[in-house]
Design a protein around this motif. Structure first.
Motif, PDB file in Angstrom:
ATOM      1  N   PRO A 244       0.825  -1.216   0.000  1.00 56.01           N
ATOM      2  CA  PRO A 244       0.000   0.000   0.000  1.00 56.01           C
ATOM      3  C   PRO A 244       0.860   1.267   0.000  1.00 56.01           C
ATOM      4  O   PRO A 244       1.851   1.353   0.739  1.00 56.01           O
ATOM      5  N   VAL A 245       0.512   2.201  -0.850  1.00 57.19           N
ATOM      6  CA  VAL A 245       1.144   3.526  -0.864  1.00 57.19           C
ATOM      7  C   VAL A 245       0.035   4.570  -0.914  1.00 57.19           C
ATOM      8  O   VAL A 245      -1.082   4.283  -1.334  1.00 57.19           O
ATOM      9  N   TYR A 246       0.378   5.795  -0.506  1.00 63.13           N
ATOM     10  CA  TYR A 246      -0.655   6.785  -0.249  1.00 63.13           C
ATOM     11  C   TYR A 246      -0.300   8.142  -0.849  1.00 63.13           C
ATOM     12  O   TYR A 246       0.876   8.516  -0.899  1.00 63.13           O
ATOM     13  N   VAL A 247      -1.334   8.894  -1.230  1.00 59.01           N
ATOM     14  CA  VAL A 247      -1.160  10.159  -1.955  1.00 59.01           C
ATOM     15  C   VAL A 247      -0.363  11.177  -1.152  1.00 59.01           C
ATOM     16  O   VAL A 247       0.513  11.858  -1.682  1.00 59.01           O
ATOM     17  N   TYR A 248      -0.656  11.299   0.157  1.00 63.83           N
ATOM     18  CA  TYR A 248      -0.106  12.413   0.935  1.00 63.83           C
ATOM     19  C   TYR A 248       1.028  12.001   1.869  1.00 63.83           C
ATOM     20  O   TYR A 248       1.327  12.713   2.823  1.00 63.83           O
ATOM     21  N   LYS A 249       1.661  10.856   1.593  1.00 67.32           N
ATOM     22  CA  LYS A 249       2.767  10.427   2.440  1.00 67.32           C
ATOM     23  C   LYS A 249       4.120  10.724   1.791  1.00 67.32           C
ATOM     24  O   LYS A 249       4.227  10.869   0.571  1.00 67.32           O
ATOM     25  N   GLU A 308       4.171  35.778   5.444  1.00 61.94           N
ATOM     26  CA  GLU A 308       5.218  36.373   4.613  1.00 61.94           C
ATOM     27  C   GLU A 308       5.735  35.399   3.556  1.00 61.94           C
ATOM     28  O   GLU A 308       6.738  35.664   2.903  1.00 61.94           O
ATOM     29  N   PHE A 309       5.058  34.294   3.376  1.00 64.56           N
ATOM     30  CA  PHE A 309       5.517  33.216   2.508  1.00 64.56           C
ATOM     31  C   PHE A 309       5.916  33.701   1.117  1.00 64.56           C
ATOM     32  O   PHE A 309       6.953  33.305   0.581  1.00 64.56           O
ATOM     33  N   GLN A 310       5.128  34.571   0.523  1.00 60.81           N
ATOM     34  CA  GLN A 310       5.386  35.002  -0.851  1.00 60.81           C
ATOM     35  C   GLN A 310       6.659  35.829  -0.988  1.00 60.81           C
ATOM     36  O   GLN A 310       7.202  35.955  -2.089  1.00 60.81           O
ATOM     37  N   LYS A 311       7.145  36.394   0.115  1.00 60.09           N
ATOM     38  CA  LYS A 311       8.333  37.245   0.066  1.00 60.09           C
ATOM     39  C   LYS A 311       9.621  36.468   0.334  1.00 60.09           C
ATOM     40  O   LYS A 311      10.717  37.021   0.197  1.00 60.09           O
ATOM     41  N   LEU A 312       9.497  35.211   0.712  1.00 59.58           N
ATOM     42  CA  LEU A 312      10.672  34.434   1.120  1.00 59.58           C
ATOM     43  C   LEU A 312      11.425  33.901  -0.090  1.00 59.58           C
ATOM     44  O   LEU A 312      10.892  33.799  -1.193  1.00 59.58           O
ATOM     45  N   ALA A 313      12.673  33.522   0.128  1.00 58.78           N
ATOM     46  CA  ALA A 313      13.493  32.923  -0.923  1.00 58.78           C
ATOM     47  C   ALA A 313      12.890  31.579  -1.330  1.00 58.78           C
ATOM     48  O   ALA A 313      12.226  30.913  -0.536  1.00 58.78           O
ATOM     49  N   ALA A 314      13.165  31.164  -2.560  1.00 56.71           N
ATOM     50  CA  ALA A 314      12.566  29.942  -3.098  1.00 56.71           C
ATOM     51  C   ALA A 314      12.859  28.730  -2.225  1.00 56.71           C
ATOM     52  O   ALA A 314      11.960  27.934  -1.919  1.00 56.71           O
ATOM     53  N   ILE A 315      14.116  28.559  -1.777  1.00 54.93           N
ATOM     54  CA  ILE A 315      14.469  27.385  -0.978  1.00 54.93           C
ATOM     55  C   ILE A 315      13.759  27.413   0.368  1.00 54.93           C
ATOM     56  O   ILE A 315      13.381  26.362   0.917  1.00 54.93           O
ATOM     57  N   HIS A 316      13.538  28.607   0.922  1.00 57.71           N
ATOM     58  CA  HIS A 316      12.804  28.751   2.190  1.00 57.71           C
ATOM     59  C   HIS A 316      11.329  28.363   1.980  1.00 57.71           C
ATOM     60  O   HIS A 316      10.737  27.678   2.814  1.00 57.71           O
ATOM     61  N   GLN A 317      10.753  28.790   0.854  1.00 57.95           N
ATOM     62  CA  GLN A 317       9.374  28.428   0.536  1.00 57.95           C
ATOM     63  C   GLN A 317       9.218  26.910   0.438  1.00 57.95           C
ATOM     64  O   GLN A 317       8.262  26.329   0.970  1.00 57.95           O
ATOM     65  N   GLU A 318      10.175  26.262  -0.241  1.00 57.25           N
ATOM     66  CA  GLU A 318      10.100  24.814  -0.414  1.00 57.25           C
ATOM     67  C   GLU A 318      10.263  24.091   0.917  1.00 57.25           C
ATOM     68  O   GLU A 318       9.583  23.089   1.184  1.00 57.25           O
ATOM     69  N   TYR A 319      11.123  24.597   1.748  1.00 54.43           N
ATOM     70  CA  TYR A 319      11.299  24.027   3.096  1.00 54.43           C
ATOM     71  C   TYR A 319       9.982  24.075   3.868  1.00 54.43           C
ATOM     72  O   TYR A 319       9.554  23.079   4.473  1.00 54.43           O
ATOM     73  N   LEU A 320       9.310  25.213   3.828  1.00 57.52           N
ATOM     74  CA  LEU A 320       8.056  25.375   4.569  1.00 57.52           C
ATOM     75  C   LEU A 320       6.949  24.479   4.007  1.00 57.52           C
ATOM     76  O   LEU A 320       6.145  23.924   4.763  1.00 57.52           O
ATOM     77  N   LEU A 321       6.892  24.327   2.699  1.00 62.41           N
ATOM     78  CA  LEU A 321       5.892  23.442   2.099  1.00 62.41           C
ATOM     79  C   LEU A 321       6.151  21.987   2.511  1.00 62.41           C
ATOM     80  O   LEU A 321       5.206  21.240   2.802  1.00 62.41           O
ATOM     81  N   TYR A 322       7.425  21.601   2.562  1.00 60.45           N
ATOM     82  CA  TYR A 322       7.756  20.233   2.981  1.00 60.45           C
ATOM     83  C   TYR A 322       7.390  20.025   4.447  1.00 60.45           C
ATOM     84  O   TYR A 322       6.831  18.974   4.818  1.00 60.45           O
ATOM     85  N   VAL A 323       7.665  21.024   5.272  1.00 60.24           N
ATOM     86  CA  VAL A 323       7.300  20.938   6.691  1.00 60.24           C
ATOM     87  C   VAL A 323       5.785  20.808   6.832  1.00 60.24           C
ATOM     88  O   VAL A 323       5.286  20.004   7.635  1.00 60.24           O
ATOM     89  N   ARG A 324       5.062  21.533   6.036  1.00 60.11           N
ATOM     90  CA  ARG A 324       3.595  21.474   6.104  1.00 60.11           C
ATOM     91  C   ARG A 324       3.089  20.070   5.802  1.00 60.11           C
ATOM     92  O   ARG A 324       2.231  19.538   6.515  1.00 60.11           O
ATOM     93  N   TYR A 325       3.604  19.445   4.741  1.00 61.76           N
ATOM     94  CA  TYR A 325       3.149  18.090   4.417  1.00 61.76           C
ATOM     95  C   TYR A 325       3.612  17.084   5.470  1.00 61.76           C
ATOM     96  O   TYR A 325       2.912  16.104   5.755  1.00 61.76           O
ATOM     97  N   SER A 326       4.772  17.306   6.069  1.00 64.90           N
ATOM     98  CA  SER A 326       5.234  16.447   7.156  1.00 64.90           C
ATOM     99  C   SER A 326       4.314  16.573   8.369  1.00 64.90           C
ATOM    100  O   SER A 326       4.020  15.585   9.050  1.00 64.90           O
ATOM    101  N   ALA A 327       3.833  17.790   8.613  1.00 67.20           N
ATOM    102  CA  ALA A 327       3.008  18.070   9.794  1.00 67.20           C
ATOM    103  C   ALA A 327       1.636  17.427   9.726  1.00 67.20           C
ATOM    104  O   ALA A 327       0.994  17.215  10.765  1.00 67.20           O
ATOM    105  N   ILE A 328       1.147  17.128   8.521  1.00 63.69           N
ATOM    106  CA  ILE A 328      -0.184  16.521   8.417  1.00 63.69           C
ATOM    107  C   ILE A 328      -0.112  15.055   7.987  1.00 63.69           C
ATOM    108  O   ILE A 328      -1.087  14.505   7.477  1.00 63.69           O
ATOM    109  N   LEU A 329       1.035  14.423   8.215  1.00 66.02           N
ATOM    110  CA  LEU A 329       1.083  12.972   8.049  1.00 66.02           C
ATOM    111  C   LEU A 329       0.088  12.323   9.009  1.00 66.02           C
ATOM    112  O   LEU A 329      -0.588  11.339   8.689  1.00 66.02           O
ATOM    113  N   ILE A 330       0.005  12.878  10.190  1.00 65.78           N
ATOM    114  CA  ILE A 330      -1.052  12.515  11.143  1.00 65.78           C
ATOM    115  C   ILE A 330      -1.938  13.746  11.338  1.00 65.78           C
ATOM    116  O   ILE A 330      -1.544  14.863  10.981  1.00 65.78           O
TER     117      ILE A 330
END
Length: 439
Positions: A244-249, A308-330
């Motif tokens: 089994p594999v999942y969309v949001y993991k 302030e997300f839209q004003k941040l550097a690209a790598i910072h934006q990607e870091y935050l998006l990854y953290v967000r998906y990690s945070a809703i694993l549960i």
């Protein structure tokens, strides 16, 4: 609102029919595709076998206002049945409770008499530009019709038992849904009536200045292409998986990697450039995810980084998006069990290709609906002079996986979904609409 025709017989159509029938002055009819769709045929059969009754139940008690057993005025098995009715109804409102790629087909199946009498058309699940398609399609028959786009459907409604598709359950409801009208927001009495009607059942509709503004406020447009149009996901959708594999993991339990997050950010930027060309305010993707979709704990992301997300550097934006998906694993707000296990929020399985009742292979709604939506956005970008290399990559990758599967599996018969499509009819209407608006 008084005489309403709902195009569709799926769970979304049933829930909307209930909402519209709560206003006792409304006459609500529904129309399906029983000649061509086994699901629609089963719906019609169940409807007649159960005393022409429909029913909505809810998963959560706070949504009880959306539930009830009810009747509509009439159910038409097929579009042709409406024109064959001896006393043809005068509909002032058409609700398109179907996929956005079917809007042209549905409207073309209705008689000119019905189209000419319409005052309002509601697009429940549009993509960016859907209102242009509908408005331009009717420019000769009914130029004055008001087209209202929702940002998305109000929640999550599903059939719980395939033998009784006239009984549906709404398992989740959005805090609010946006809508926009081709009429001036201040002049649209219809939008005010809609707001009052939906408010009575606990759903908040927020009116925006334009339908395009509303159509752009759907997070699926920004996150589904990267989640579904990557090598990992497409392989699972087409070939299945041993485990089994999942969309949001996160990889390897799912498709989410830093490379996927990078593609998500670039896609968001490309859509933002297109919207700017069309004078639509940009979307703060992280804020929209956290504040309007699934929240995270304050300890996970600071409010400053979110706003302030839209004003941040690209790598910072990607870091935050990854953290967000990690945070809703549960579900971070669920109560852990005695072993410290939280609700497995991200365990949403991929749906795989399947054979329909005619033995033809079909692609599930995700990613086929996303293929249509993303193609339309790509073509709008081309029309307004915005290059879209990331969108192009998604579509090329999708088409390559589909064509390779078809070449390797000659034992199957395939629906037209497996052909590379450019949706020329839709794009031509958008092109004409934009040309007319610019003059």
């Amino acid at each position: 609102m008084s005489n309403i025709l709902i195009a569709g017989t799926g769970p979304v159509a049933v829930q909307l029919a209930y909402i519209f029938t709560t206003e006792r002055h409304n006459q609500v009819d529904m129309v399906g595709r029983a000649k061509y769709s086994q699901r629609s045929k089963r719906f019609c059969q169940a409807y007649h076998q159960q005393q022409q009754q429909l029913e909505v139940t809810v998963q959560n008690n706070q949504h009880q206002a959306l539930s009830g057993r009810f009747r509509i005025h009439h159910l038409y098995a097929d579009y042709g049945d409406i024109t064959q009715t001896a006393t043809m109804n005068h509909y002032d409102t058409l609700v398109l409770a179907c996929n956005a790629d079917a809007y042209i087909s549905v409207i073309q199946q209705l008689s000119q008499r019905i189209i000419k009498n319409l005052n309002h058309i509601v697009l429940v699940s549009p993509t960016i530009g859907s209102h242009m398609i509908v408005k331009q399609l009717l420019v000769e028959l009914n130029k004055q019709v008001e087209v209202i786009s929702f940002s998305t459907y109000i929640g999550d409604t599903r059939v719980m038992n395939e033998t009784t598709p006239n009984q549906v359950m709404t398992t989740g409801v959005k805090k609010h849904v946006y809508m926009g009208s081709t009429s001036n927001k201040k002049e649209s009495d219809f939008m005010l009536k809609m707001q009052r009607l939906f408010e009575d059942v606990g759903v908040r509709l927020i009116a925006l200045d334009t339908p395009l503004f509303a159509e752009s406020r759907n997070s699926s447009l920004y996150v589904h292409p990267p989640l579904f149009m990557n090598d990992f996901s497409l392989d699972v959708i087409l070939n299945g998986s041993d485990v089994p594999v999942y969309v949001y993991k996160l990889f390897p339990e799912g498709p989410i990697t830093m490379a996927l997050i990078h593609e998500m950010r670039v896609l968001w930027q490309e859509i933002t450039l297109i919207l700017e060309k069309l004078n639509v305010p940009s979307l703060n993707l992280l804020e929209f995810m956290v504040k309007e979709n699934y929240p995270v704990r304050n300890e996970t992301l600071s409010n400053h980084e979110i706003t302030e997300f839209q004003k941040l550097a690209a790598i910072h934006q990607e870091y935050l998006l990854y953290v967000r998906y990690s945070a809703i694993l549960i579900d971070p707000f669920s109560k852990p069990d005695i072993n410290g296990k939280y609700f497995d929020f991200s365990a949403v399985p991929f749906k795989q290709i399947y054979q329909n009742e005619q033995g033809m292979m079909q692609i599930p709604r995700m990613p086929y609906e996303d293929y249509y939506r993303t193609t339309i956005i790509q073509q709008i970008g081309a029309l307004v002079g915005i290059e879209t290399p990331m969108i192009n990559r998604f579509l090329q990758r999708y088409a390559l996986h589909i064509s390779k599967f078809v070449e390797g599996h000659t034992e199957f018969e395939y629906s037209e979904q497996f052909q590379q499509q450019y949706f020329e009819a839709d794009v031509d209407l958008i092109k004409s609409y934009l040309k007319n608006v610019s003059h």
